[in-house]
Design a protein around this motif. Sequence first.
Motif, PDB file in Angstrom:
ATOM      1  N   MET A   1      25.253   8.252  24.889  1.00 53.57           N
ATOM      2  CA  MET A   1      23.916   8.804  24.837  1.00 53.57           C
ATOM      3  C   MET A   1      23.153   8.209  23.656  1.00 53.57           C
ATOM      4  SD  MET A   1      24.327  12.821  25.476  1.00 53.57           S
ATOM      5  CE  MET A   1      25.775  13.351  26.288  1.00 53.57           C
ATOM      6  N   THR A   2      21.940   7.903  23.895  1.00 56.20           N
ATOM      7  CA  THR A   2      21.117   7.378  22.814  1.00 56.20           C
ATOM      8  C   THR A   2      20.263   8.504  22.258  1.00 56.20           C
ATOM      9  OG1 THR A   2      19.387   6.773  24.362  1.00 56.20           O
ATOM     10  CG2 THR A   2      21.032   5.091  23.867  1.00 56.20           C
ATOM     11  N   GLU A   3      20.199   8.527  20.944  1.00 55.98           N
ATOM     12  CA  GLU A   3      19.377   9.549  20.301  1.00 55.98           C
ATOM     13  C   GLU A   3      17.945   9.056  20.196  1.00 55.98           C
ATOM     14  OE1 GLU A   3      20.827  11.074  16.682  1.00 55.98           O
ATOM     15  OE2 GLU A   3      22.900  11.085  17.360  1.00 55.98           O
ATOM     16  N   LYS A   4      17.027   9.895  20.569  1.00 55.71           N
ATOM     17  CA  LYS A   4      15.614   9.544  20.516  1.00 55.71           C
ATOM     18  C   LYS A   4      15.117   9.701  19.084  1.00 55.71           C
ATOM     19  CE  LYS A   4      11.156  10.983  22.180  1.00 55.71           C
ATOM     20  NZ  LYS A   4      10.414  12.036  22.840  1.00 55.71           N
ATOM     21  N   GLN A   5      14.492   8.660  18.575  1.00 56.85           N
ATOM     22  CA  GLN A   5      13.930   8.699  17.232  1.00 56.85           C
ATOM     23  C   GLN A   5      12.663   9.548  17.250  1.00 56.85           C
ATOM     24  OE1 GLN A   5      15.176   7.380  14.461  1.00 56.85           O
ATOM     25  NE2 GLN A   5      16.948   6.579  15.547  1.00 56.85           N
ATOM     26  N   PRO A   6      12.494  10.432  16.282  1.00 58.28           N
ATOM     27  CA  PRO A   6      11.270  11.246  16.279  1.00 58.28           C
ATOM     28  C   PRO A   6      10.048  10.390  15.955  1.00 58.28           C
ATOM     29  CG  PRO A   6      12.537  11.645  14.296  1.00 58.28           C
ATOM     30  CD  PRO A   6      13.375  10.751  15.176  1.00 58.28           C
ATOM     31  N   THR A   7       8.976  10.680  16.622  1.00 65.01           N
ATOM     32  CA  THR A   7       7.731   9.977  16.345  1.00 65.01           C
ATOM     33  C   THR A   7       6.916  10.801  15.350  1.00 65.01           C
ATOM     34  OG1 THR A   7       6.601  11.079  18.170  1.00 65.01           O
ATOM     35  CG2 THR A   7       7.697   8.996  18.670  1.00 65.01           C
ATOM     36  N   ARG A   8       5.865  10.218  14.862  1.00 65.96           N
ATOM     37  CA  ARG A   8       5.010  10.935  13.927  1.00 65.96           C
ATOM     38  C   ARG A   8       4.387  12.167  14.597  1.00 65.96           C
ATOM     39  NH1 ARG A   8       3.715   9.631   9.090  1.00 65.96           N
ATOM     40  NH2 ARG A   8       4.288   7.468   9.314  1.00 65.96           N
ATOM     41  N   VAL A  76       5.937  10.986   5.147  1.00 66.01           N
ATOM     42  CA  VAL A  76       7.267  10.938   5.735  1.00 66.01           C
ATOM     43  C   VAL A  76       7.332   9.819   6.771  1.00 66.01           C
ATOM     44  CG1 VAL A  76       8.942  12.223   7.116  1.00 66.01           C
ATOM     45  CG2 VAL A  76       7.605  13.383   5.372  1.00 66.01           C
ATOM     46  N   ASP A  77       8.353   8.979   6.655  1.00 67.07           N
ATOM     47  CA  ASP A  77       8.592   7.952   7.652  1.00 67.07           C
ATOM     48  C   ASP A  77       9.452   8.560   8.754  1.00 67.07           C
ATOM     49  OD1 ASP A  77       8.699   5.561   8.955  1.00 67.07           O
ATOM     50  OD2 ASP A  77      10.264   4.710   7.683  1.00 67.07           O
ATOM     51  N   PRO A  78       9.037   8.501  10.000  1.00 66.83           N
ATOM     52  CA  PRO A  78       9.810   9.144  11.063  1.00 66.83           C
ATOM     53  C   PRO A  78      11.226   8.603  11.192  1.00 66.83           C
ATOM     54  CG  PRO A  78       7.631   8.577  11.867  1.00 66.83           C
ATOM     55  CD  PRO A  78       7.775   7.966  10.503  1.00 66.83           C
ATOM     56  N   ARG A  79      11.448   7.357  10.821  1.00 66.09           N
ATOM     57  CA  ARG A  79      12.802   6.804  10.913  1.00 66.09           C
ATOM     58  C   ARG A  79      13.731   7.413   9.883  1.00 66.09           C
ATOM     59  NH1 ARG A  79      10.484   0.913  10.866  1.00 66.09           N
ATOM     60  NH2 ARG A  79       9.572   1.962   9.102  1.00 66.09           N
ATOM     61  N   ASP A  80      13.187   7.859   8.741  1.00 67.65           N
ATOM     62  CA  ASP A  80      14.028   8.453   7.702  1.00 67.65           C
ATOM     63  C   ASP A  80      14.453   9.868   8.035  1.00 67.65           C
ATOM     64  OD1 ASP A  80      13.950   6.183   6.197  1.00 67.65           O
ATOM     65  OD2 ASP A  80      12.338   6.876   4.878  1.00 67.65           O
ATOM     66  N   VAL A  81      13.770  10.521   8.954  1.00 74.05           N
ATOM     67  CA  VAL A  81      14.113  11.895   9.289  1.00 74.05           C
ATOM     68  C   VAL A  81      15.446  11.942  10.027  1.00 74.05           C
ATOM     69  CG1 VAL A  81      13.401  13.892  10.646  1.00 74.05           C
ATOM     70  CG2 VAL A  81      11.739  12.635   9.312  1.00 74.05           C
ATOM     71  N   ALA A  82      15.664  10.992  10.928  1.00 75.89           N
ATOM     72  CA  ALA A  82      16.886  10.983  11.722  1.00 75.89           C
ATOM     73  C   ALA A  82      18.055  10.368  10.973  1.00 75.89           C
ATOM     74  CB  ALA A  82      16.648  10.225  13.017  1.00 75.89           C
ATOM     75  N   LYS A  83      17.806   9.670   9.877  1.00 75.00           N
ATOM     76  CA  LYS A  83      18.865   9.008   9.132  1.00 75.00           C
ATOM     77  C   LYS A  83      19.635  10.036   8.303  1.00 75.00           C
ATOM     78  CE  LYS A  83      17.355   5.572   6.835  1.00 75.00           C
ATOM     79  NZ  LYS A  83      16.791   4.730   5.795  1.00 75.00           N
ATOM     80  N   PRO A  84      20.968  10.063   8.436  1.00 74.36           N
ATOM     81  CA  PRO A  84      21.738  11.026   7.632  1.00 74.36           C
ATOM     82  C   PRO A  84      21.823  10.577   6.176  1.00 74.36           C
ATOM     83  CG  PRO A  84      23.219   9.679   8.947  1.00 74.36           C
ATOM     84  CD  PRO A  84      21.819   9.300   9.347  1.00 74.36           C
ATOM     85  N   HIS A  85      21.745  11.532   5.278  1.00 75.12           N
ATOM     86  CA  HIS A  85      21.859  11.262   3.852  1.00 75.12           C
ATOM     87  C   HIS A  85      23.175  11.858   3.379  1.00 75.12           C
ATOM     88  CE1 HIS A  85      17.781   9.755   3.526  1.00 75.12           C
ATOM     89  NE2 HIS A  85      17.389  10.775   4.283  1.00 75.12           N
ATOM     90  N   ASP A  86      24.226  11.040   3.350  1.00 77.31           N
ATOM     91  CA  ASP A  86      25.539  11.549   2.990  1.00 77.31           C
ATOM     92  C   ASP A  86      25.785  11.522   1.491  1.00 77.31           C
ATOM     93  OD1 ASP A  86      26.154  12.036   5.594  1.00 77.31           O
ATOM     94  OD2 ASP A  86      27.116  10.102   5.915  1.00 77.31           O
ATOM     95  N   GLY A  87      25.137  10.622   0.796  1.00 77.99           N
ATOM     96  CA  GLY A  87      25.386  10.482  -0.632  1.00 77.99           C
ATOM     97  C   GLY A  87      24.353  11.199  -1.460  1.00 77.99           C
TER      98      GLY A  87
END
Length: 111
Positions: A1-8, A76-87
């Motif tokens: 399954m592909t995750e849909k990137q959120p748009t603005r 907010v950049d929409p691509r950064d919302v879906a990116k996990p921040h583990d560190g």
Amino acid sequence: MTEKQPTRRDLMKPVQLIGIALAAALFAGFVTAMSMGAFTGSGGEIAQAAWRMAAIMAGIVFIVVLLVLALLLLVVDPRDVAKPHDGPVLLPKDDEGDGSAEQPSSDASRE
């Protein structure tokens, strides 16, 4: 399954932004009306002036909250919302991954 990137547009949710701004405006208007004596039995002219000022304050707060929320969402950049921040977010990024190479060991610092 592909995750849909959120748009603005998905991030902004206009109905939610207007709802938050409306709630803040109603709160500010109610506080203004109470502080100016709209609910006291002192006279019609005082209550009328209090409600007029409450409406003005509610309109100002509505516009300011709506503009501030919209401007904050533009950052907010929409691509950064879906990116996990583990560190850790505030530490500088290194190429090796965990950041332990830059930190001196506790035994080396004692010598």
